[in-house]
Motif scaffolding. Structure first.
Motif, PDB file in Angstrom:
ATOM      1  N   ALA A 140     -34.841 -56.452 -60.457  1.00  0.00           N
ATOM      2  CA  ALA A 140     -36.225 -57.318 -60.765  1.00  0.00           C
ATOM      3  C   ALA A 140     -35.718 -58.292 -61.768  1.00  0.00           C
ATOM      4  O   ALA A 140     -36.358 -59.591 -61.579  1.00  0.00           O
ATOM      5  CB  ALA A 140     -37.325 -56.424 -61.187  1.00  0.00           C
ATOM      6  N   ALA A 141     -35.187 -57.993 -62.697  1.00  0.00           N
ATOM      7  CA  ALA A 141     -34.611 -59.002 -63.779  1.00  0.00           C
ATOM      8  C   ALA A 141     -33.871 -59.969 -63.182  1.00  0.00           C
ATOM      9  O   ALA A 141     -33.932 -61.189 -63.417  1.00  0.00           O
ATOM     10  CB  ALA A 141     -34.308 -58.315 -64.891  1.00  0.00           C
ATOM     11  N   VAL A 142     -32.745 -59.621 -62.397  1.00  0.00           N
ATOM     12  CA  VAL A 142     -31.770 -60.481 -61.599  1.00  0.00           C
ATOM     13  C   VAL A 142     -32.586 -61.430 -60.895  1.00  0.00           C
ATOM     14  O   VAL A 142     -32.200 -62.666 -60.941  1.00  0.00           O
ATOM     15  CB  VAL A 142     -30.807 -59.698 -61.053  1.00  0.00           C
ATOM     16  N   THR A 143     -33.607 -61.029 -59.885  1.00  0.00           N
ATOM     17  CA  THR A 143     -34.339 -61.736 -59.230  1.00  0.00           C
ATOM     18  C   THR A 143     -34.916 -62.790 -59.824  1.00  0.00           C
ATOM     19  O   THR A 143     -35.071 -63.995 -59.764  1.00  0.00           O
ATOM     20  CB  THR A 143     -35.023 -60.828 -58.300  1.00  0.00           C
ATOM     21  N   SER A 144     -35.833 -62.284 -61.034  1.00  0.00           N
ATOM     22  CA  SER A 144     -36.471 -63.181 -61.808  1.00  0.00           C
ATOM     23  C   SER A 144     -35.489 -64.246 -62.374  1.00  0.00           C
ATOM     24  O   SER A 144     -36.065 -65.219 -62.315  1.00  0.00           O
ATOM     25  CB  SER A 144     -37.251 -62.380 -62.766  1.00  0.00           C
ATOM     26  N   LEU A 145     -34.575 -63.817 -63.094  1.00  0.00           N
ATOM     27  CA  LEU A 145     -33.863 -64.853 -63.709  1.00  0.00           C
ATOM     28  C   LEU A 145     -32.817 -65.633 -62.715  1.00  0.00           C
ATOM     29  O   LEU A 145     -32.884 -66.949 -62.955  1.00  0.00           O
ATOM     30  CB  LEU A 145     -32.538 -64.173 -64.299  1.00  0.00           C
ATOM     31  N   ARG A 146     -32.762 -65.200 -61.446  1.00  0.00           N
ATOM     32  CA  ARG A 146     -32.262 -65.984 -60.464  1.00  0.00           C
ATOM     33  C   ARG A 146     -33.341 -67.145 -60.122  1.00  0.00           C
ATOM     34  O   ARG A 146     -32.970 -68.357 -59.840  1.00  0.00           O
ATOM     35  CB  ARG A 146     -31.728 -65.480 -59.105  1.00  0.00           C
ATOM     36  N   SER A 147     -34.482 -66.649 -59.756  1.00  0.00           N
ATOM     37  CA  SER A 147     -35.349 -67.612 -59.291  1.00  0.00           C
ATOM     38  C   SER A 147     -35.656 -68.786 -60.588  1.00  0.00           C
ATOM     39  O   SER A 147     -35.826 -70.163 -60.428  1.00  0.00           O
ATOM     40  CB  SER A 147     -36.559 -67.219 -59.004  1.00  0.00           C
ATOM     41  N   GLU A 148     -35.709 -68.118 -62.003  1.00  0.00           N
ATOM     42  CA  GLU A 148     -35.969 -69.211 -62.881  1.00  0.00           C
ATOM     43  C   GLU A 148     -34.740 -70.218 -63.189  1.00  0.00           C
ATOM     44  O   GLU A 148     -34.943 -71.227 -63.538  1.00  0.00           O
ATOM     45  CB  GLU A 148     -36.265 -68.280 -64.001  1.00  0.00           C
ATOM     46  N   VAL A 177     -28.483 -73.225 -55.596  1.00  0.00           N
ATOM     47  CA  VAL A 177     -28.471 -72.481 -56.617  1.00  0.00           C
ATOM     48  C   VAL A 177     -27.798 -70.986 -56.519  1.00  0.00           C
ATOM     49  O   VAL A 177     -26.989 -70.468 -57.465  1.00  0.00           O
ATOM     50  CB  VAL A 177     -30.029 -71.819 -56.880  1.00  0.00           C
ATOM     51  N   GLU A 178     -27.690 -70.620 -55.044  1.00  0.00           N
ATOM     52  CA  GLU A 178     -26.667 -69.335 -54.864  1.00  0.00           C
ATOM     53  C   GLU A 178     -25.271 -69.897 -55.203  1.00  0.00           C
ATOM     54  O   GLU A 178     -24.602 -68.963 -55.679  1.00  0.00           O
ATOM     55  CB  GLU A 178     -26.748 -69.159 -53.441  1.00  0.00           C
ATOM     56  N   ARG A 179     -24.851 -71.097 -54.972  1.00  0.00           N
ATOM     57  CA  ARG A 179     -23.557 -71.523 -55.274  1.00  0.00           C
ATOM     58  C   ARG A 179     -23.394 -71.424 -56.663  1.00  0.00           C
ATOM     59  O   ARG A 179     -22.270 -71.148 -57.107  1.00  0.00           O
ATOM     60  CB  ARG A 179     -23.222 -72.686 -54.556  1.00  0.00           C
ATOM     61  N   PHE A 180     -24.139 -72.130 -57.403  1.00  0.00           N
ATOM     62  CA  PHE A 180     -23.997 -72.157 -58.768  1.00  0.00           C
ATOM     63  C   PHE A 180     -24.001 -70.699 -59.372  1.00  0.00           C
ATOM     64  O   PHE A 180     -23.202 -70.341 -60.218  1.00  0.00           O
ATOM     65  CB  PHE A 180     -25.125 -73.063 -59.398  1.00  0.00           C
ATOM     66  N   LEU A 181     -24.734 -69.924 -58.934  1.00  0.00           N
ATOM     67  CA  LEU A 181     -24.843 -68.658 -59.592  1.00  0.00           C
ATOM     68  C   LEU A 181     -23.535 -67.848 -59.110  1.00  0.00           C
ATOM     69  O   LEU A 181     -22.833 -67.110 -59.905  1.00  0.00           O
ATOM     70  CB  LEU A 181     -25.777 -67.796 -59.069  1.00  0.00           C
ATOM     71  N   ALA A 182     -23.121 -68.007 -57.828  1.00  0.00           N
ATOM     72  CA  ALA A 182     -21.789 -67.228 -57.582  1.00  0.00           C
ATOM     73  C   ALA A 182     -20.607 -67.888 -58.373  1.00  0.00           C
ATOM     74  O   ALA A 182     -19.703 -67.276 -58.734  1.00  0.00           O
ATOM     75  CB  ALA A 182     -21.521 -67.860 -56.091  1.00  0.00           C
ATOM     76  N   ASP A 183     -20.615 -69.304 -58.683  1.00  0.00           N
ATOM     77  CA  ASP A 183     -19.589 -69.920 -59.518  1.00  0.00           C
ATOM     78  C   ASP A 183     -19.747 -69.140 -60.628  1.00  0.00           C
ATOM     79  O   ASP A 183     -18.646 -68.757 -61.675  1.00  0.00           O
ATOM     80  CB  ASP A 183     -19.669 -71.170 -59.747  1.00  0.00           C
ATOM     81  N   LEU A 184     -20.970 -69.097 -61.374  1.00  0.00           N
ATOM     82  CA  LEU A 184     -21.010 -68.345 -62.614  1.00  0.00           C
ATOM     83  C   LEU A 184     -20.530 -66.961 -62.582  1.00  0.00           C
ATOM     84  O   LEU A 184     -20.002 -66.468 -63.590  1.00  0.00           O
ATOM     85  CB  LEU A 184     -22.792 -68.263 -63.077  1.00  0.00           C
ATOM     86  N   GLU A 185     -20.887 -66.179 -61.492  1.00  0.00           N
ATOM     87  CA  GLU A 185     -20.412 -64.744 -61.561  1.00  0.00           C
ATOM     88  C   GLU A 185     -18.954 -64.588 -61.497  1.00  0.00           C
ATOM     89  O   GLU A 185     -18.350 -63.817 -62.118  1.00  0.00           O
ATOM     90  CB  GLU A 185     -21.199 -64.096 -60.443  1.00  0.00           C
ATOM     91  N   GLY A 228     -34.459 -42.157 -63.977  1.00  0.00           N
ATOM     92  CA  GLY A 228     -34.100 -43.118 -64.849  1.00  0.00           C
ATOM     93  C   GLY A 228     -33.416 -44.040 -64.645  1.00  0.00           C
ATOM     94  O   GLY A 228     -33.570 -45.290 -64.599  1.00  0.00           O
ATOM     95  N   LYS A 229     -32.076 -43.557 -63.900  1.00  0.00           N
ATOM     96  CA  LYS A 229     -31.182 -44.792 -63.255  1.00  0.00           C
ATOM     97  C   LYS A 229     -31.746 -45.668 -62.338  1.00  0.00           C
ATOM     98  O   LYS A 229     -31.517 -46.778 -62.287  1.00  0.00           O
ATOM     99  CB  LYS A 229     -29.871 -43.906 -62.968  1.00  0.00           C
ATOM    100  N   ALA A 230     -32.653 -45.067 -61.416  1.00  0.00           N
ATOM    101  CA  ALA A 230     -33.246 -45.671 -60.239  1.00  0.00           C
ATOM    102  C   ALA A 230     -34.103 -46.776 -60.965  1.00  0.00           C
ATOM    103  O   ALA A 230     -34.251 -47.801 -60.378  1.00  0.00           O
ATOM    104  CB  ALA A 230     -33.644 -44.826 -59.336  1.00  0.00           C
ATOM    105  N   GLN A 231     -34.792 -46.149 -61.978  1.00  0.00           N
ATOM    106  CA  GLN A 231     -35.853 -47.163 -62.309  1.00  0.00           C
ATOM    107  C   GLN A 231     -35.233 -48.303 -63.236  1.00  0.00           C
ATOM    108  O   GLN A 231     -35.432 -49.458 -63.101  1.00  0.00           O
ATOM    109  CB  GLN A 231     -36.746 -46.293 -63.400  1.00  0.00           C
ATOM    110  N   ILE A 232     -34.173 -47.975 -63.827  1.00  0.00           N
ATOM    111  CA  ILE A 232     -33.206 -49.097 -64.639  1.00  0.00           C
ATOM    112  C   ILE A 232     -32.600 -49.827 -63.782  1.00  0.00           C
ATOM    113  O   ILE A 232     -32.706 -51.298 -63.940  1.00  0.00           O
ATOM    114  CB  ILE A 232     -32.178 -48.449 -65.553  1.00  0.00           C
ATOM    115  N   GLU A 233     -32.410 -49.442 -62.564  1.00  0.00           N
ATOM    116  CA  GLU A 233     -31.785 -50.372 -61.426  1.00  0.00           C
ATOM    117  C   GLU A 233     -32.571 -51.169 -60.986  1.00  0.00           C
ATOM    118  O   GLU A 233     -32.381 -52.414 -60.814  1.00  0.00           O
ATOM    119  CB  GLU A 233     -31.001 -49.418 -60.422  1.00  0.00           C
TER     120      GLU A 233
END
Length: 178
Positions: A131-139, A166-174, A121-126
């Motif tokens: 997948a959600a992070v990747t999808s959100l990053r691309s979006e 995008v990478e810089r923007f997301l890094a600043d957000l994080e 379950g943990k592996a599936q959630i991860e």
């Protein structure tokens, strides 16, 4: 008359005193009877008495032997019963031990299965989170690129350049979230 009778009575034999030939004859008859009884009847009685005594003693000995045999058989059966009780107790104890081992094994298997399910379950959630992070990053990247293009007024269609932005923007957000 009385006197004559008394005199005549004195000459008559006395009925209370037996005659000598009768006494001798009585002794001979008694001796014959004694010998006959002693020779023929008493041995038969003695033989019958001896047979009965032997039969009774044999019966008593036989009964004592049967009683001893019955006592030995009873002791043997009691020993077998005692052994059977011990065997049953041993089997019950062995069954309890096997039952406890089976319960412990089942608990261990259930714990392992539970751990495996949780890890899966943990592996599936991860994986879904990735997948959600990747999808959100691309979006978010495409939205950010589109928005940055509107703000700057020029198109950021260059994939490499837009990817860096995008990478810089997301890094600043994080960095700001943490």
């Amino acid at each position: 008359m009385i006197l004559t009778q008394v005199m005549a009575a004195e000459d008559a034999p006395n009925p209370l005193i037996p005659h000598v030939p009768e006494i001798i004859l009585g002794f001979i008859v008694v001796a014959i009877l004694y010998v006959g009884i002693a020779k023929f009847i008493v041995p038969n009685f003695e033989k019958a008495y001896a047979d009965r005594t032997a039969a009774i003693e044999g019966g008593i000995e036989n009964a004592e032997a049967k009683q001893a045999e019955a006592d030995a058989k009873l002791a043997q059966l009691e020993e077998q019963l005692s052994q059977a009780r011990h065997e049953a107790a041993r089997i019950r104890e062995e069954a309890r031990e096997q039952g406890a081992a089976i319960v412990a094994e089942m608990r261990q298997q259930a714990q392992a299965e539970s751990t495996r399910i949780v890890e899966h379950g943990k592996a599936q959630i991860e994986a879904e989170r990735q997948a959600a992070v990747t999808s959100l990053r691309s979006e978010v990247g495409s939205l950010a690129t589109g928005l940055a293009g509107r703000i700057v007024g020029e198109s950021l269609d260059d994939d490499e350049r837009s990817s860096r932005v995008v990478e810089r923007f997301l890094a600043d957000l994080e960095a700001g979230v943490h």
